[in-house]
Design an enzyme around this catalytic site. Structure first.
Site, PDB file in Angstrom:
ATOM      1  N   ARG A   1     -82.492  15.409  24.774  1.00 53.20           N
ATOM      2  CA  ARG A   1     -82.834  16.371  25.520  1.00 53.20           C
ATOM      3  C   ARG A   1     -83.989  16.266  26.145  1.00 53.20           C
ATOM      4  O   ARG A   1     -84.610  16.605  27.305  1.00 53.20           O
ATOM      5  CB  ARG A   1     -83.128  17.844  24.850  1.00 53.20           C
ATOM      6  CG  ARG A   1     -81.577  18.427  24.370  1.00 53.20           C
ATOM      7  CD  ARG A   1     -81.885  19.617  23.912  1.00 53.20           C
ATOM      8  NE  ARG A   1     -83.093  20.300  24.483  1.00 53.20           N
ATOM      9  CZ  ARG A   1     -84.084  20.969  23.894  1.00 53.20           C
ATOM     10  NH1 ARG A   1     -84.128  21.146  22.733  1.00 53.20           N
ATOM     11  NH2 ARG A   1     -85.230  21.359  24.543  1.00 53.20           N
TER      12      ARG A   1
ATOM     13  N   VAL B   1     -98.857  27.610  16.937  1.00 48.27           N
ATOM     14  CA  VAL B   1     -98.151  28.175  18.255  1.00 48.27           C
ATOM     15  C   VAL B   1     -96.620  28.654  17.950  1.00 48.27           C
ATOM     16  O   VAL B   1     -96.096  29.782  18.542  1.00 48.27           O
ATOM     17  CB  VAL B   1     -98.144  26.874  19.293  1.00 48.27           C
ATOM     18  CG1 VAL B   1     -97.145  27.358  20.706  1.00 48.27           C
ATOM     19  CG2 VAL B   1     -99.267  26.215  19.756  1.00 48.27           C
TER      20      VAL B   1
ATOM     21  N   ASP C   1     -96.229  20.112  20.628  1.00 47.87           N
ATOM     22  CA  ASP C   1     -95.028  19.040  20.800  1.00 47.87           C
ATOM     23  C   ASP C   1     -95.428  17.794  20.415  1.00 47.87           C
ATOM     24  O   ASP C   1     -94.743  17.033  20.520  1.00 47.87           O
ATOM     25  CB  ASP C   1     -94.747  19.207  22.318  1.00 47.87           C
ATOM     26  CG  ASP C   1     -93.985  20.226  22.808  1.00 47.87           C
ATOM     27  OD1 ASP C   1     -93.404  20.897  22.066  1.00 47.87           O
ATOM     28  OD2 ASP C   1     -93.816  20.383  23.996  1.00 47.87           O
TER      29      ASP C   1
ATOM     30  N   ASN D   1     -91.112  18.840  31.295  1.00 48.38           N
ATOM     31  CA  ASN D   1     -91.583  20.288  30.992  1.00 48.38           C
ATOM     32  C   ASN D   1     -92.287  20.616  32.659  1.00 48.38           C
ATOM     33  O   ASN D   1     -92.548  21.627  32.904  1.00 48.38           O
ATOM     34  CB  ASN D   1     -92.609  20.435  30.174  1.00 48.38           C
ATOM     35  CG  ASN D   1     -91.895  20.854  28.738  1.00 48.38           C
ATOM     36  OD1 ASN D   1     -90.786  20.654  28.667  1.00 48.38           O
ATOM     37  ND2 ASN D   1     -92.640  20.863  27.607  1.00 48.38           N
TER      38      ASN D   1
ATOM     39  N   ARG E   1     -89.081  32.908  19.541  1.00 47.10           N
ATOM     40  CA  ARG E   1     -89.390  32.680  20.745  1.00 47.10           C
ATOM     41  C   ARG E   1     -88.943  33.724  22.006  1.00 47.10           C
ATOM     42  O   ARG E   1     -87.895  33.283  22.962  1.00 47.10           O
ATOM     43  CB  ARG E   1     -88.792  31.207  21.486  1.00 47.10           C
ATOM     44  CG  ARG E   1     -89.351  30.027  20.602  1.00 47.10           C
ATOM     45  CD  ARG E   1     -88.946  28.816  21.089  1.00 47.10           C
ATOM     46  NE  ARG E   1     -89.549  28.242  22.174  1.00 47.10           N
ATOM     47  CZ  ARG E   1     -89.265  27.158  22.677  1.00 47.10           C
ATOM     48  NH1 ARG E   1     -88.692  26.162  21.784  1.00 47.10           N
ATOM     49  NH2 ARG E   1     -89.785  26.365  23.995  1.00 47.10           N
TER      50      ARG E   1
ATOM     51  N   ARG F   1     -83.544  26.641  26.569  1.00 49.98           N
ATOM     52  CA  ARG F   1     -84.188  28.008  26.689  1.00 49.98           C
ATOM     53  C   ARG F   1     -84.576  28.074  28.118  1.00 49.98           C
ATOM     54  O   ARG F   1     -84.998  29.109  28.771  1.00 49.98           O
ATOM     55  CB  ARG F   1     -85.155  28.292  25.690  1.00 49.98           C
ATOM     56  CG  ARG F   1     -84.659  28.142  24.284  1.00 49.98           C
ATOM     57  CD  ARG F   1     -85.526  28.295  23.248  1.00 49.98           C
ATOM     58  NE  ARG F   1     -86.801  29.169  23.661  1.00 49.98           N
ATOM     59  CZ  ARG F   1     -86.724  30.529  23.619  1.00 49.98           C
ATOM     60  NH1 ARG F   1     -85.621  31.373  23.032  1.00 49.98           N
ATOM     61  NH2 ARG F   1     -87.438  31.359  24.157  1.00 49.98           N
TER      62      ARG F   1
HETATM   63  C1  UD1 Z   1     -93.084  25.624  26.360  1.00 54.42           C
HETATM   64  C2  UD1 Z   1     -92.667  24.134  26.301  1.00 54.42           C
HETATM   65  C3  UD1 Z   1     -92.297  23.596  25.032  1.00 54.42           C
HETATM   66  C4  UD1 Z   1     -93.783  23.913  24.253  1.00 54.42           C
HETATM   67  C5  UD1 Z   1     -94.311  25.081  24.371  1.00 54.42           C
HETATM   68  C6  UD1 Z   1     -95.775  25.365  23.799  1.00 54.42           C
HETATM   69  C7  UD1 Z   1     -91.397  23.996  28.681  1.00 54.42           C
HETATM   70  C8  UD1 Z   1     -89.998  23.927  29.194  1.00 54.42           C
HETATM   71  N1  UD1 Z   1     -91.385  24.127  27.180  1.00 54.42           N
HETATM   72  O1  UD1 Z   1     -92.239  26.423  26.104  1.00 54.42           O
HETATM   73  O2  UD1 Z   1     -92.173  22.084  24.938  1.00 54.42           O
HETATM   74  O3  UD1 Z   1     -93.458  23.611  22.837  1.00 54.42           O
HETATM   75  O4  UD1 Z   1     -94.493  25.686  25.817  1.00 54.42           O
HETATM   76  O5  UD1 Z   1     -96.544  24.399  24.346  1.00 54.42           O
HETATM   77  O6  UD1 Z   1     -92.320  23.910  29.110  1.00 54.42           O
HETATM   78  N2  UD1 Z   1     -94.214  34.077  23.319  1.00 54.42           N
HETATM   79  C9  UD1 Z   1     -93.932  35.317  23.330  1.00 54.42           C
HETATM   80  N3  UD1 Z   1     -93.429  36.134  24.211  1.00 54.42           N
HETATM   81  C10 UD1 Z   1     -93.275  35.505  25.196  1.00 54.42           C
HETATM   82  C11 UD1 Z   1     -93.386  33.927  25.523  1.00 54.42           C
HETATM   83  C12 UD1 Z   1     -93.798  33.262  24.532  1.00 54.42           C
HETATM   84  O7  UD1 Z   1     -94.263  35.905  21.988  1.00 54.42           O
HETATM   85  O8  UD1 Z   1     -92.484  36.066  26.201  1.00 54.42           O
HETATM   86  C13 UD1 Z   1     -94.707  33.361  22.156  1.00 54.42           C
HETATM   87  C14 UD1 Z   1     -93.845  32.066  21.678  1.00 54.42           C
HETATM   88  O9  UD1 Z   1     -92.957  32.782  20.590  1.00 54.42           O
HETATM   89  C15 UD1 Z   1     -94.528  31.061  21.010  1.00 54.42           C
HETATM   90  C16 UD1 Z   1     -95.974  30.995  22.168  1.00 54.42           C
HETATM   91  O10 UD1 Z   1     -95.713  32.379  22.779  1.00 54.42           O
HETATM   92  O11 UD1 Z   1     -94.965  31.602  19.699  1.00 54.42           O
HETATM   93  C17 UD1 Z   1     -95.928  30.019  23.089  1.00 54.42           C
HETATM   94  O12 UD1 Z   1     -94.429  29.954  23.529  1.00 54.42           O
HETATM   95  P1  UD1 Z   1     -94.669  29.362  25.188  1.00 54.42           P
HETATM   96  O13 UD1 Z   1     -95.656  28.728  25.777  1.00 54.42           O
HETATM   97  O14 UD1 Z   1     -93.947  30.603  25.933  1.00 54.42           O
HETATM   98  O15 UD1 Z   1     -93.404  28.341  24.943  1.00 54.42           O
HETATM   99  P2  UD1 Z   1     -92.507  27.821  26.000  1.00 54.42           P
HETATM  100  O16 UD1 Z   1     -92.536  28.346  27.394  1.00 54.42           O
HETATM  101  O17 UD1 Z   1     -91.264  28.481  25.581  1.00 54.42           O
END
Ligand code: UD1
Length: 422
Positions: free
Chosen positions: A399, A329, A307, A23, A123, A94
């Site tokens: 992955r 989360v 995670d 990450n 997500r 993603r």
């Molecule tokens: C990253 C990590 C993933 C980890 C997650 C949470 C990477 C590549 N992946 O994923 O391994 O599980 O953080 O620690 O770093 N959300 C929204 N709108 C947005 C973006 C997020 O509503 O525009 C929500 C998501 O649905 C989720 C929460 O915010 O419920 C946290 O997601 P996010 O921190 O964005 O996860 P990732 O960055 O995709």
């Protein structure tokens, strides 16, 4: 599709070296799109997600030479070949969305397939898009793609409703080349955000506060090469090996991890009776006695990482009491529960809570991996279970875990990959 075969029940013992963090590697590789010079990046883990981002960067026009091992990669982005991240790549990973900010900032345009739903929830990327709009980009959605256009992004004050990790990273990268100052409030505090910021600062970016909930970026007109950047150690891989020591009643020294990145995990492992020694070179977990019950709530960093939720649940299923896992989360991150139950675990789900009543033993069974960390929890359960476990769909595991079966074998686990023709 390959399978993993395990004959469980043996305490794991020995040293294992943690790989570079997936990450951190993904956003840092995406950030190479921003600079004109050459970057050398070392400690890149060999993972399927890393191969995917390499294919994506090549498609966009990056010139990458993979010198292997400790020499790492050199990456240059002389000119844009295509401005799009196609569906074929985004659907398998993603995090491909991480090219959106860099492309918009340096080349003024980007077209990225919308990621859609995935095994662990909806997500969305609305926060990424809201931030780019605040910075003056024109954002449109058509034919399943999001299109971002901007002459030059402008600095802005951005508040994130949720501290999205890749959202913070995308906006921080975009802001490095914007005109003026950007402030991201309620930013994600994950150490991977700070590692990305260090990389960007080496390229000439002006960033303060990365790793806290307010990140300030003063835009510059261009970025250069980074010299050599070493990817930080993978705290989730490290946590998984520490949990393996706990679940098998063994002793594992995880070399190269930073204990501070693992605070919440170490606290919970101590709470269930695992002896944790923080040493200068890494962390040692020693187990053997009964596993105590514990309640855990997943939260953004520095809270307990989502995670590590699935791996901890495998451990809780062998505790001597009743534990509650509260997942806050992601909304659908219990897909491993049905498989753990097939191995004898006693788990009930109510909304985003899982009630885990510890059982005396798990028994090996054929099970199916459903997402990356769910797969890791099945490997842990298999290593602790009596008899044989066969895990299918291990591409999920590939992955995010480098040579997992080799690393567990070196610790005394009876685990092997069964190669299957596609
Ligand atoms: C990253 C990590 C993933 C980890 C997650 C949470 C990477 C590549 N992946 O994923 O391994 O599980 O953080 O620690 O770093 N959300 C929204 N709108 C947005 C973006 C997020 O509503 O525009 C929500 C998501 O649905 C989720 C929460 O915010 O419920 C946290 O997601 P996010 O921190 O964005 O996860 P990732 O960055 O995709």
């Amino acid at each position: 599709m390959d399978k993993i075969w395990i004959n469980g029940g043996k305490p794991l013992k020995g040293d294992v070296t943690v790989s570079g963090a997936k990450n951190a590697a993904l956003p840092i590789l995406a950030a190479t799109l921003l600079g004109q010079g050459e970057h050398r990046i070392v400690n890149i883990p060999q993972l399927m997600d890393v191969s995917t981002i390499k294919r994506l960067l090549n498609h966009l026009g990056a010139v990458i030479s993979d010198e292997g091992g400790a020499r790492g990669w050199t990456v240059r982005m002389p000119a844009l070949a295509h401005a799009d991240a196609p569906y074929e790549l985004v659907k398998t990973m993603r995090a491909s969305v991480l090219v959106l900010g860099p492309l918009a900032a340096r080349f003024g345009e980007a077209r990225v397939s919308l990621p859609g739903g995935c095994a662990i929830g909806a997500r969305p990327i609305n926060l990424h898009l809201m931030g780019l709009e605040k910075m003056g980009a024109e954002v449109t959605i058509e034919h399943g793609y999001v299109r971002v256009k901007a002459k030059r992004l402008r600095g802005a004050r951005i508040y994130l409703d949720l501290p999205s990790v890749t959202g913070t990273e995308n906006l921080m990268m975009a802001a490095t080349l914007a005109e003026g100052v950007t402030v991201i409030e309620n930013a994600a505090r994950e150490p991977e955000v700070a590692d990305l910021a260090q990389f960007l600062i080496r390229c000439g970016a002006r960033i303060t506060g990365a790793g806290t909930d307010v990140v300030t970026i003063e835009g510059v007109s261009s970025l250069d090469g980074s010299g050599t950047h070493r990817i930080m150690p993978d705290r989730i891989e490290a946590g998984t090996y520490l949990a393996a020591a706990a679940i098998t009643g063994g002793e594992i020294f995880v070399r190269g991890c930073h204990p501070r990145h693992l605070d919440a995990v170490l606290l919970k492992l101590r709470e269930i009776g695992v002896e944790i020694d923080e040493e200068s070179e890494g962390v040692r977990a020693t187990a053997g006695g009964p596993i105590g019950a514990v309640d855990i709530k997943t939260l953004p960093y520095p809270g307990f990482p989502t995670d590590m939720q699935a791996q901890m649940m495998a451990l809780m299923s062998l505790s001597n009491g009743l534990s509650v896992m509260n997942e806050t989360v992601f909304e659908n991150r219990f897909t491993h529960v049905a498989e753990l139950k097939r191995m004898g675990a006693d788990i009930q789900i109510q909304g985003n809570n899982a009630m885990i009543k510890g059982v005396r033993r798990l028994s090996g069974a054929p099970v199916m991996a459903s997402d990356l960390r769910a797969s890791a929890s099945l490997v842990l359960a298999g290593l602790a279970a009596e008899g044989e476990t066969e895990i299918s769909r291990v591409y999920h595991l590939d992955r995010g875990y480098e040579r997992i079966e080799e690393k567990f074998s070196s610790l005394g686990g009876e685990i092997t990959r069964i190669k299957q023709m596609p």
